[in-house]
Write a protein that holds these residues in place. Structure first.
Motif, PDB file in Angstrom:
ATOM      1  N   VAL A 175       0.955  -1.290   0.081  1.00 19.75           N
ATOM      2  CA  VAL A 175       0.384   0.234  -0.359  1.00 19.75           C
ATOM      3  C   VAL A 175       1.272   1.243  -0.151  1.00 19.75           C
ATOM      4  O   VAL A 175       1.781   1.380   0.513  1.00 19.75           O
ATOM      5  N   ARG A 176       0.509   2.189  -0.645  1.00 15.68           N
ATOM      6  CA  ARG A 176       0.682   3.723  -0.798  1.00 15.68           C
ATOM      7  C   ARG A 176       0.532   4.406  -0.145  1.00 15.68           C
ATOM      8  O   ARG A 176      -1.058   4.799  -0.264  1.00 15.68           O
ATOM      9  N   LEU A 177       0.426   5.677   0.372  1.00 14.69           N
ATOM     10  CA  LEU A 177       0.374   6.436   1.867  1.00 14.69           C
ATOM     11  C   LEU A 177       1.042   8.072   1.254  1.00 14.69           C
ATOM     12  O   LEU A 177       2.248   7.770   1.768  1.00 14.69           O
ATOM     13  N   ARG A 178      -0.192   8.331   1.638  1.00  8.27           N
ATOM     14  CA  ARG A 178       0.514  10.076   1.628  1.00  8.27           C
ATOM     15  C   ARG A 178      -0.123  10.793   2.996  1.00  8.27           C
ATOM     16  O   ARG A 178      -1.521  10.538   3.152  1.00  8.27           O
ATOM     17  N   VAL A 179       0.720  10.851   3.812  1.00 10.24           N
ATOM     18  CA  VAL A 179       0.092  10.669   5.056  1.00 10.24           C
ATOM     19  C   VAL A 179       0.960  12.358   5.515  1.00 10.24           C
ATOM     20  O   VAL A 179       1.776  13.480   5.239  1.00 10.24           O
ATOM     21  N   LEU A 180       0.040  13.647   6.347  1.00  6.43           N
ATOM     22  CA  LEU A 180       0.132  14.369   6.534  1.00  6.43           C
ATOM     23  C   LEU A 180       0.871  14.387   8.580  1.00  6.43           C
ATOM     24  O   LEU A 180       0.149  13.885   9.422  1.00  6.43           O
ATOM     25  N   SER A 181       2.106  14.798   8.709  1.00 10.00           N
ATOM     26  CA  SER A 181       2.651  15.094   9.613  1.00 10.00           C
ATOM     27  C   SER A 181       3.581  16.104   9.329  1.00 10.00           C
ATOM     28  O   SER A 181       4.392  15.594   8.909  1.00 10.00           O
ATOM     29  N   LYS A 182       3.879  16.377  11.387  1.00 10.66           N
ATOM     30  CA  LYS A 182       4.877  17.523  10.879  1.00 10.66           C
ATOM     31  C   LYS A 182       6.414  16.866  11.011  1.00 10.66           C
ATOM     32  O   LYS A 182       7.392  16.988  11.053  1.00 10.66           O
ATOM     33  N   GLU A 183       5.942  15.830  11.449  1.00  9.46           N
ATOM     34  CA  GLU A 183       7.598  14.790  11.895  1.00  9.46           C
ATOM     35  C   GLU A 183       7.655  13.523  11.012  1.00  9.46           C
ATOM     36  O   GLU A 183       6.625  13.182  10.328  1.00  9.46           O
ATOM     37  N   LYS A 184       8.978  12.894  10.499  1.00  7.83           N
ATOM     38  CA  LYS A 184       8.405  12.186   9.128  1.00  7.83           C
ATOM     39  C   LYS A 184       8.759  10.856  10.232  1.00  7.83           C
ATOM     40  O   LYS A 184       8.349  10.738  11.177  1.00  7.83           O
ATOM     41  N   PRO A 185       7.223   9.956   9.537  1.00 10.85           N
ATOM     42  CA  PRO A 185       6.609   9.255  10.092  1.00 10.85           C
ATOM     43  C   PRO A 185       7.623   8.203  10.376  1.00 10.85           C
ATOM     44  O   PRO A 185       7.086   7.467  11.420  1.00 10.85           O
ATOM     45  N   ILE A 186       8.280   7.497   9.222  1.00 17.89           N
ATOM     46  CA  ILE A 186       9.073   6.415   8.986  1.00 17.89           C
ATOM     47  C   ILE A 186      10.110   6.647   8.314  1.00 17.89           C
ATOM     48  O   ILE A 186      10.148   7.392   7.594  1.00 17.89           O
ATOM     49  N   GLU A 187      11.688   5.743   8.622  1.00 19.28           N
ATOM     50  CA  GLU A 187      12.869   5.940   8.024  1.00 19.28           C
ATOM     51  C   GLU A 187      12.551   6.431   6.495  1.00 19.28           C
ATOM     52  O   GLU A 187      13.301   6.915   5.943  1.00 19.28           O
ATOM     53  N   SER A 188      12.091   5.164   5.478  1.00 20.11           N
ATOM     54  CA  SER A 188      11.832   5.233   4.906  1.00 20.11           C
ATOM     55  C   SER A 188      10.622   6.430   3.864  1.00 20.11           C
ATOM     56  O   SER A 188      10.768   6.691   2.988  1.00 20.11           O
ATOM     57  N   ALA A 189       9.988   7.092   4.490  1.00 22.39           N
ATOM     58  CA  ALA A 189       8.774   7.719   4.135  1.00 22.39           C
ATOM     59  C   ALA A 189       9.551   8.928   3.104  1.00 22.39           C
ATOM     60  O   ALA A 189      11.456   9.317   3.803  1.00 22.39           O
ATOM     61  N   TYR A 190       9.587   9.317   2.401  1.00 24.32           N
ATOM     62  CA  TYR A 190       9.827  10.712   1.738  1.00 24.32           C
ATOM     63  C   TYR A 190       8.858  11.793   1.494  1.00 24.32           C
ATOM     64  O   TYR A 190       7.874  11.240   1.292  1.00 24.32           O
ATOM     65  N   GLU A 191       9.536  12.889   1.407  1.00 26.04           N
ATOM     66  CA  GLU A 191       8.442  14.214   1.484  1.00 26.04           C
ATOM     67  C   GLU A 191       7.601  14.412  -0.023  1.00 26.04           C
ATOM     68  O   GLU A 191       8.618  14.697  -1.032  1.00 26.04           O
ATOM     69  N   VAL A 192       6.801  15.017   0.190  1.00 27.32           N
ATOM     70  CA  VAL A 192       6.277  15.610  -1.316  1.00 27.32           C
ATOM     71  C   VAL A 192       5.554  16.479  -1.155  1.00 27.32           C
ATOM     72  O   VAL A 192       5.298  17.395  -0.404  1.00 27.32           O
ATOM     73  N   MET A 193       5.238  17.842  -2.506  1.00 27.44           N
ATOM     74  CA  MET A 193       4.805  18.727  -2.709  1.00 27.44           C
ATOM     75  C   MET A 193       3.376  18.123  -1.709  1.00 27.44           C
ATOM     76  O   MET A 193       2.617  17.555  -2.565  1.00 27.44           O
TER      77      MET A 193
END
Length: 285
Positions: A253-271
């Protein structure tokens, strides 16, 4: 038409619908966003003169109006649902509302041009009971434009419309918006994303944002992440984080997550998208 609202309040027996609401709107298309029950319809109906406010001030075109009937001919209102006399034809409906709006000069040309604008010129002899939901919506637009209003109030405009009708509806409003003020109320971000540059966002009857789409998205920058995890892990993840989008893949599953902090190490920031930014704002509030 310029609109200034200051300290607007409206309550019902079981809730406060508008709580000290203030904003200033000039010419152009404005999106009024908020969840169901946020106070959008109450605000639209007060501005249209259908509901009485409990307190506060409203000025139209720089003037405080004591009697809304003085400027009602300058205001167009498109409600969520339309009710027309079922046995009247499209043309008869337009003619009837032309009389109500005291349109005398070039009445037939005005009706013809408006029906062409909403793509109903070939249906003018159809009875309204034979119209589809989308056609009734378009007829409602034409009726609201008969008096050539300076202010157009549109409440949840795309309810019941298919994708093509939604696009045409937006195009009609964009065409009409030159030198006028249009307020479009919706709880669906995509309804106003392509047409409105400025937004008013309501939450529990309060104005929590008044500004441009770009500024709202800038506020959310650095707080939107995408990540890929297993479907089982995603269920736990959705309980801990605000997820704005979920895509099922062949291997997870690919999730788009809203969080001030990086949720997990493998997450990457998107616009951020406008939808991300809206959800981030209202949940923070």
């Amino acid at each position: 038409m310029e609109i200034k609202v200051k300290g607007l309040c409206k309550g019902y027996e079981d809730k406060i619908a508008l709580n000290e609401l203030s904003f200033h709107i000039e010419e152009g298309m404005y999106g009024l966003l908020g969840a169901n029950g946020a106070g959008k319809t109450t605000l639209i109906r007060i501005l249209a003169g259908i509901l009485e406010k409990d307190a506060g001030e409203i000025s139209y075109g720089g003037e405080k109006i004591k009697d809304i009937n003085e400027i009602r001919h300058r205001i167009g209102y498109i409600p969520q649902k339309f009710s027309f006399y079922p046995n009247m034809t499209v043309f008869e409906i337009m003619d009837y509302f032309s009389e109500l709006n005291e349109v005398k000069k070039n009445k037939e040309n005005i009706i013809k041009n408006l029906l062409e604008l909403v793509h109903l010129e070939e249906c003018k002899m159809m009875k309204t009971k034979a119209l589809s939901g989308g056609m009734k919506q378009r007829l409602g637009i034409a009726v609201s434009l008969i008096g050539n209003p300076d202010l157009l109030l549109v409440d949840e405009p795309t309810v019941g419309l298919d994708p093509m009708e939604r696009i045409h509806f937006s195009n009609v409003l964009t065409t009409f918006s030159r030198d006028r003020t249009i307020i479009i109320s919706s709880h669906i971000v995509s309804d106003i994303e392509s047409t409105c540059k400025r937004l008013l966002i309501l939450d529990n009857g309060r104005n929590v944002y008044d500004g441009t789409k770009d500024e709202l998205m800038r506020r959310c920058k650095g707080s939107v992440w995408e990540l890929k995890i297993s479907e089982d892990d995603s269920i736990k993840f959705e309980k801990e984080y605000l997820v704005s989008k979920k895509d099922l893949l062949e291997d997870g599953v690919r999730l788009r997550v809203l969080s001030k902090e990086k949720p997990i190490e493998s997450a990457y920031e998107v616009m951020p998208t406008l939808n991300d930014s809206y959800l981030f704002l209202v949940n923070k509030e």
